[in-house]
Design a protein around this motif. Sequence first.
Motif, PDB file in Angstrom:
ATOM      1  N   VAL A 191     -37.878 -22.776  -3.129  1.00 30.71           N
ATOM      2  CA  VAL A 191     -36.703 -23.510  -3.608  1.00 30.71           C
ATOM      3  C   VAL A 191     -36.290 -22.982  -4.983  1.00 30.71           C
ATOM      4  N   VAL A 192     -37.261 -22.712  -5.835  1.00 34.23           N
ATOM      5  CA  VAL A 192     -36.971 -22.134  -7.152  1.00 34.23           C
ATOM      6  C   VAL A 192     -36.235 -20.806  -6.980  1.00 34.23           C
ATOM      7  N   LEU A 193     -36.724 -19.963  -6.080  1.00 31.37           N
ATOM      8  CA  LEU A 193     -36.059 -18.681  -5.826  1.00 31.37           C
ATOM      9  C   LEU A 193     -34.622 -18.891  -5.372  1.00 31.37           C
ATOM     10  N   GLU A 194     -34.451 -19.814  -4.465  1.00 30.62           N
ATOM     11  CA  GLU A 194     -33.115 -20.087  -3.918  1.00 30.62           C
ATOM     12  C   GLU A 194     -32.153 -20.527  -5.014  1.00 30.62           C
ATOM     13  N   GLN A 195     -32.622 -21.375  -5.913  1.00 27.56           N
ATOM     14  CA  GLN A 195     -31.760 -21.910  -6.964  1.00 27.56           C
ATOM     15  C   GLN A 195     -31.570 -20.945  -8.135  1.00 27.56           C
ATOM     16  N   HIS A 196     -32.445 -19.954  -8.255  1.00 30.86           N
ATOM     17  CA  HIS A 196     -32.404 -19.053  -9.424  1.00 30.86           C
ATOM     18  C   HIS A 196     -32.410 -17.587  -9.009  1.00 30.86           C
ATOM     19  N   LEU A 197     -31.655 -17.266  -7.963  1.00 31.05           N
ATOM     20  CA  LEU A 197     -31.594 -15.890  -7.460  1.00 31.05           C
ATOM     21  C   LEU A 197     -31.150 -14.886  -8.521  1.00 31.05           C
ATOM     22  N   ASN A 198     -30.352 -15.334  -9.459  1.00 27.88           N
ATOM     23  CA  ASN A 198     -29.834 -14.419 -10.485  1.00 27.88           C
ATOM     24  C   ASN A 198     -30.743 -14.280 -11.693  1.00 27.88           C
ATOM     25  N   ASP A 199     -31.784 -15.078 -11.757  1.00 25.75           N
ATOM     26  CA  ASP A 199     -32.687 -15.036 -12.909  1.00 25.75           C
ATOM     27  C   ASP A 199     -33.819 -14.053 -12.613  1.00 25.75           C
ATOM     28  N   GLU A 200     -33.707 -12.880 -13.186  1.00 31.03           N
ATOM     29  CA  GLU A 200     -34.662 -11.812 -12.909  1.00 31.03           C
ATOM     30  C   GLU A 200     -36.093 -12.190 -13.296  1.00 31.03           C
ATOM     31  N   ASP A 201     -36.260 -12.893 -14.408  1.00 31.51           N
ATOM     32  CA  ASP A 201     -37.602 -13.265 -14.862  1.00 31.51           C
ATOM     33  C   ASP A 201     -38.257 -14.254 -13.904  1.00 31.51           C
ATOM     34  N   VAL A 202     -37.496 -15.263 -13.476  1.00 32.39           N
ATOM     35  CA  VAL A 202     -38.032 -16.237 -12.531  1.00 32.39           C
ATOM     36  C   VAL A 202     -38.386 -15.544 -11.217  1.00 32.39           C
ATOM     37  N   CYS A 203     -37.475 -14.719 -10.713  1.00 32.12           N
ATOM     38  CA  CYS A 203     -37.720 -14.005  -9.442  1.00 32.12           C
ATOM     39  C   CYS A 203     -38.947 -13.098  -9.541  1.00 32.12           C
ATOM     40  N   THR A 204     -39.091 -12.399 -10.646  1.00 32.32           N
ATOM     41  CA  THR A 204     -40.246 -11.516 -10.833  1.00 32.32           C
ATOM     42  C   THR A 204     -41.542 -12.314 -10.856  1.00 32.32           C
ATOM     43  N   ASN A 205     -41.561 -13.410 -11.589  1.00 28.46           N
ATOM     44  CA  ASN A 205     -42.773 -14.230 -11.650  1.00 28.46           C
ATOM     45  C   ASN A 205     -43.147 -14.784 -10.282  1.00 28.46           C
ATOM     46  N   VAL A 206     -42.159 -15.295  -9.552  1.00 31.65           N
ATOM     47  CA  VAL A 206     -42.440 -15.849  -8.227  1.00 31.65           C
ATOM     48  C   VAL A 206     -42.921 -14.747  -7.287  1.00 31.65           C
ATOM     49  N   ALA A 207     -42.301 -13.582  -7.366  1.00 34.15           N
ATOM     50  CA  ALA A 207     -42.737 -12.457  -6.522  1.00 34.15           C
ATOM     51  C   ALA A 207     -44.187 -12.079  -6.831  1.00 34.15           C
ATOM     52  N   ARG A 208     -44.554 -12.120  -8.087  1.00 37.57           N
ATOM     53  CA  ARG A 208     -45.937 -11.795  -8.467  1.00 37.57           C
ATOM     54  C   ARG A 208     -46.921 -12.867  -7.978  1.00 37.57           C
ATOM     55  N   ILE A 209     -46.498 -14.116  -8.018  1.00 37.54           N
ATOM     56  CA  ILE A 209     -47.347 -15.195  -7.485  1.00 37.54           C
ATOM     57  C   ILE A 209     -47.565 -14.970  -5.995  1.00 37.54           C
ATOM     58  N   PHE A 210     -46.470 -14.728  -5.273  1.00 36.63           N
ATOM     59  CA  PHE A 210     -46.575 -14.494  -3.831  1.00 36.63           C
ATOM     60  C   PHE A 210     -47.399 -13.246  -3.534  1.00 36.63           C
ATOM     61  N   SER A 211     -47.268 -12.234  -4.356  1.00 36.85           N
ATOM     62  CA  SER A 211     -48.041 -11.002  -4.166  1.00 36.85           C
ATOM     63  C   SER A 211     -49.534 -11.283  -4.260  1.00 36.85           C
ATOM     64  N   LYS A 212     -49.916 -12.086  -5.219  1.00 33.81           N
ATOM     65  CA  LYS A 212     -51.336 -12.420  -5.399  1.00 33.81           C
ATOM     66  C   LYS A 212     -51.849 -13.310  -4.272  1.00 33.81           C
ATOM     67  N   LEU A 213     -51.068 -14.315  -3.906  1.00 34.34           N
ATOM     68  CA  LEU A 213     -51.530 -15.280  -2.912  1.00 34.34           C
ATOM     69  C   LEU A 213     -51.429 -14.755  -1.482  1.00 34.34           C
ATOM     70  N   SER A 214     -50.514 -13.826  -1.240  1.00 39.65           N
ATOM     71  CA  SER A 214     -50.333 -13.333   0.125  1.00 39.65           C
ATOM     72  C   SER A 214     -51.465 -12.410   0.575  1.00 39.65           C
ATOM     73  N   ALA A 215     -52.408 -12.171  -0.299  1.00 38.37           N
ATOM     74  CA  ALA A 215     -53.607 -11.422   0.106  1.00 38.37           C
ATOM     75  C   ALA A 215     -54.510 -12.287   0.989  1.00 38.37           C
ATOM     76  N   TYR A 216     -54.190 -13.583   1.094  1.00 36.38           N
ATOM     77  CA  TYR A 216     -55.000 -14.522   1.866  1.00 36.38           C
ATOM     78  C   TYR A 216     -54.205 -15.025   3.071  1.00 36.38           C
ATOM     79  N   ASN A 217     -54.860 -15.053   4.219  1.00 32.93           N
ATOM     80  CA  ASN A 217     -54.203 -15.454   5.465  1.00 32.93           C
ATOM     81  C   ASN A 217     -53.604 -16.846   5.402  1.00 32.93           C
TER      82      ASN A 217
END
Length: 186
Positions: free
Chosen positions: A131-157
């Motif tokens: 939802v944060v991504l959806e509401q802040h698509l234009n905010d590069e810092d927010v998108c980068t942080n969320v992408a990094r969170i997903f990158s770390k957590l997506s290593a787990y099934n």
Amino acid sequence: LLNICKLMFKISRSENNDVLFQNDNILDCLMEVFSFTDPFGNIDAFLYCMGTIKFLSGNMILLKDLLNKGLVETLVRLMKEINDVNRTSDTYLCSSGHLLVQVTATLRNLADLPHSRSRFLSTGALLELCVVLEQHLNDEDVCTNVARIFSKLSAYNDCCLALSECTSCFQLFLAILHRHQRKQVS
């Protein structure tokens, strides 16, 4: 409250001062700000408090202590509150973006801890991050942080499964890649 949060922020900016936060109950006081203060009623104090927590989350000892004090749960509640307010009004969208940069940067640090994964899953953090991504698509810092969170957590099934249950996440990922394609490294 604002002046106290500003002072804490200034002190926390130097890693040399981390010991001050390890040897006292200051972390408890910082966590209490999230429990007793309306983030939109005092956005500046909240920004400084969240910035302080973000700086402190760079210290592994303090990060583990913050995890044990329920920081993931607290930040997910805060994200949900921000998301709910942004759904009904765009008045706070800009200031909430500044706050979300700090929140997502802190969650990014928390995602490094193996014991945090279950907390991300049990709180519905992945859905709120979408939802944060959806509401802040234009905010590069927010998108980068969320992408990094997903990158770390997506290593787990189990985290991948939780992400797959978010029906809009793949569309969001494509939208972000399209929007920020100029920033990609070749």
